[in-house]
Write a protein that holds these residues in place. Structure first.
Motif, short mmCIF file in Angstrom:
data_model
loop_
_atom_site.label_atom_id
_atom_site.label_comp_id
_atom_site.label_asym_id
_atom_site.label_seq_id
_atom_site.Cartn_x
_atom_site.Cartn_y
_atom_site.Cartn_z
N ARG A 157 5.95 12.33 -3.07
CA ARG A 157 6.79 11.08 -1.86
C ARG A 157 6.84 12.33 -0.90
O ARG A 157 6.99 11.51 -0.16
N ARG B 105 -5.40 5.44 -8.16
CA ARG B 105 -5.57 5.38 -7.58
C ARG B 105 -5.88 4.15 -6.69
O ARG B 105 -5.12 3.45 -6.91
N PRO B 106 -4.31 4.48 -4.82
CA PRO B 106 -4.77 3.32 -4.46
C PRO B 106 -5.50 1.98 -4.35
O PRO B 106 -6.82 2.79 -4.09
N VAL C 257 7.01 1.82 4.03
CA VAL C 257 6.60 3.15 3.77
C VAL C 257 7.84 3.97 3.82
O VAL C 257 7.33 4.15 2.59
N PHE D 140 1.04 10.42 -4.36
CA PHE D 140 0.87 11.73 -4.31
C PHE D 140 2.31 11.90 -4.07
O PHE D 140 3.48 11.28 -4.76
N THR E 77 9.53 4.80 -0.42
CA THR E 77 9.11 6.44 -0.50
C THR E 77 9.97 6.90 -0.85
O THR E 77 10.36 7.72 -2.12
N SER F 230 4.94 8.56 6.91
CA SER F 230 5.43 7.46 7.80
C SER F 230 6.68 7.70 8.77
O SER F 230 6.34 6.94 9.47
N TYR G 26 1.19 -1.55 -0.19
CA TYR G 26 -0.02 -0.29 0.28
C TYR G 26 0.77 1.95 0.38
O TYR G 26 0.85 2.22 -0.92
N GLY G 27 1.94 1.28 -0.03
CA GLY G 27 2.59 2.32 0.86
C GLY G 27 3.35 2.89 -0.40
O GLY G 27 3.59 4.08 -0.83
N LEU H 255 1.05 4.72 -2.88
CA LEU H 255 0.52 6.07 -1.75
C LEU H 255 2.05 6.42 -2.59
O LEU H 255 1.80 7.67 -2.74
N VAL I 133 4.09 11.43 2.08
CA VAL I 133 4.27 10.36 2.35
C VAL I 133 5.15 10.08 3.12
O VAL I 133 5.19 8.99 4.56
N ARG J 269 5.35 1.23 -6.13
CA ARG J 269 4.75 0.06 -6.29
C ARG J 269 5.82 -1.28 -6.32
O ARG J 269 5.74 -1.90 -5.85
#
Length: 442
Positions: A93, A219-220, A138, A91, A142, A100, A83-84, A87, A96, A379
């Motif tokens: 980075r 979109r996540p 995460v 979004f 990122t 985290s 999921y991270g 994101l 994010v 991802r």
């Protein structure tokens, strides 16, 4: 084979990324400082769990309890990485990474408070380890996905080597300091120092430039995840780099054995745990210091294969040291525990493993950063971090389960042989050996 211009490169660490990009330099410095505290907590939590469980259940059960520290975090870490990564692709980075980092910092502060008040339990240590592991997954995914936006592609191997120096310094200083602090003043100081040093990460992330997503934004959710996995299925070289690392981390992570090794086989208690943990990092650090020519290596897939084979061999050597010490003690040929000389031999084997692991990490990271487009890099970095963090946790379970038998040399001895055999087979059958840095293909 070397890239053009290799002859002009020196053997020592290439510092060009630090001068080329002030943003990367700040991120590297802040992350390196904060990593020292993270290593303090990593070692202290293992020793804390061991100390809570051993008086009632014995060394074998306590070692398994230490292994569970990582095992309980495995599934949440996998979900956080996936999921991270989504994101990071959807979004900014910088945002994010900041969120985290704040979550990880808060969990460390809670851990320190519990320790100072004497209210920590194995359950609370497990829960807080899960929280920090997820947030760190995460954060690292990122930050790593953002690095190619801060530096040109030709400097990415050097940047990976610099990260190896930061990690090497942290894992060298952190575990050794943790062993001393735990023995001298207790666990709470380790957690408190970690919370203070983590401010370096917060400052580094805050000073990054805005890093909004580029290209097509998804979109996540499941569709975004399926898109990332679809790219991975079509990227044999990136996929092979993940698989060989899973093999190495699953069968070559004897860290959960260290408390029992220090207490039973080699002696030295927490100091030995710190020495063995630091030895791995010292090997990684030395290999990074002499990494000036990594940017000249073209056949990076073959370099990964050879590095992991050496890693497996060093893991076997570590198991052999424990085997000789155990047999010597059983026959009366050696004292029980074996003593400082055998701690030194074990440390040499682990230093070799650390050096080989770092070389593998430099090239695996570079392959991912150059072969994957920016639109899916977050991802893929999330999946990459899942491999890096999840593999050792599976390895913790593997080593901890075998250690319950009381035969502490068995996990590294068998695991090292499996690493060499499986990585050779995977590299030969996948074509990973033919990956060329001048013509990077996913």
């Amino acid at each position: 084979m070397e890239q053009q211009g290799a002859r002009g490169r020196g053997a020592l660490l290439d510092l060009t990324p630090l001068t080329q990009s002030p943003a990367f330099a700040r991120l590297w410095a802040g992350r390196s400082v904060a990593s020292i505290g993270s290593q303090l907590t990593l070692v202290a939590v293992g020793l804390n769990v061991f100390a809570l469980v051993r008086p009632e259940s014995g060394a074998g059960a306590a070692t398994f309890a230490v292994a569970l520290t990582g095992v309980f975090a495995l599934v949440p870490t996998i979900l956080a990485g996936l999921y991270g990564g989504m994101l990071a692709d959807a979004f900014d980075r910088r945002t994010v990474a900041l969120v985290s980092a704040l979550v990880s910092w808060a969990a460390t502060i809670v851990l320190a408070v519990l320790s100072w008040t004497g209210t920590e339990t194995t359950a609370s240590l497990y829960v807080l380890t899960v929280v920090t592991a997820c947030a760190a997954t995460v954060l690292v995914a990122t930050e790593t996905a953002a690095t190619p936006r801060l530096l040109p592609a030709r400097l990415l191997p050097a940047a990976s080597a610099l990260n190896g120096v930061g990690i090497g310094l942290a894992v060298t200083a952190g575990p050794g300091l943790a062993g001393v602090l735990v023995a001298a003043v207790g666990f709470a100081w380790c957690y408190t120092i970690d919370a203070v040093l983590f401010v370096g990460t917060l400052v580094a992330v805050l000073t990054l430039p805005p890093l909004p997503p580029e290209g097509r934004v998804e979109r996540p959710g499941l569709a975004s995840l399926r898109s990332g996995l679809a790219f991975l299925r079509s990227a044999p070289n990136v996929r092979a780099s993940f698989v060989v690392d899973i093999v190495a981390m699953t069968f070559g992570q004897p860290r959960v054995l260290y408390p029992a090794v220090g207490a039973v086989t080699l002696g030295g208690g927490p100091i030995t745990v710190g020495v063995l943990s630091a030895a791995f990092a010292i090997g990684a650090l030395v290999s990074s210091v002499f990494s000036g020519r990594v940017g000249a290596v073209r056949m990076q897939g073959r370099a990964v294969e050879r590095a992991i084979q050496v890693y497996g061999l060093c893991t076997v050597l570590f198991g052999a040291v424990l085997l000789v010490a155990a047999v010597g003690a059983a026959t009366g040929a050696l004292p029980s525990p074996a003593g400082p000389a055998w701690v030194a031999l074990a440390a040499v084997a682990l230093a070799g493993a650390g050096a080989a692991d770092n070389v593998s990490a430099i090239f695996r990271s570079t392959i991912l950063q150059t072969a994957a487009p920016d639109s899916v890099r977050g991802r893929l970095q999330g999946i990459f971090i899942v491999v890096v963090t999840g593999g050792p946790r599976v390895g913790d379970l593997y080593a901890g389960a075998l250690a319950v038998t009381g035969v502490l040399f068995l996990p590294p001895l068998v695991g090292g042989v499996l690493i060499i055999a499986l990585v050779t087979l995977i590299a030969a059958r996948s074509g990973f050996r033919r990956y060329d840095a001048l013509r990077p293909t996913s």
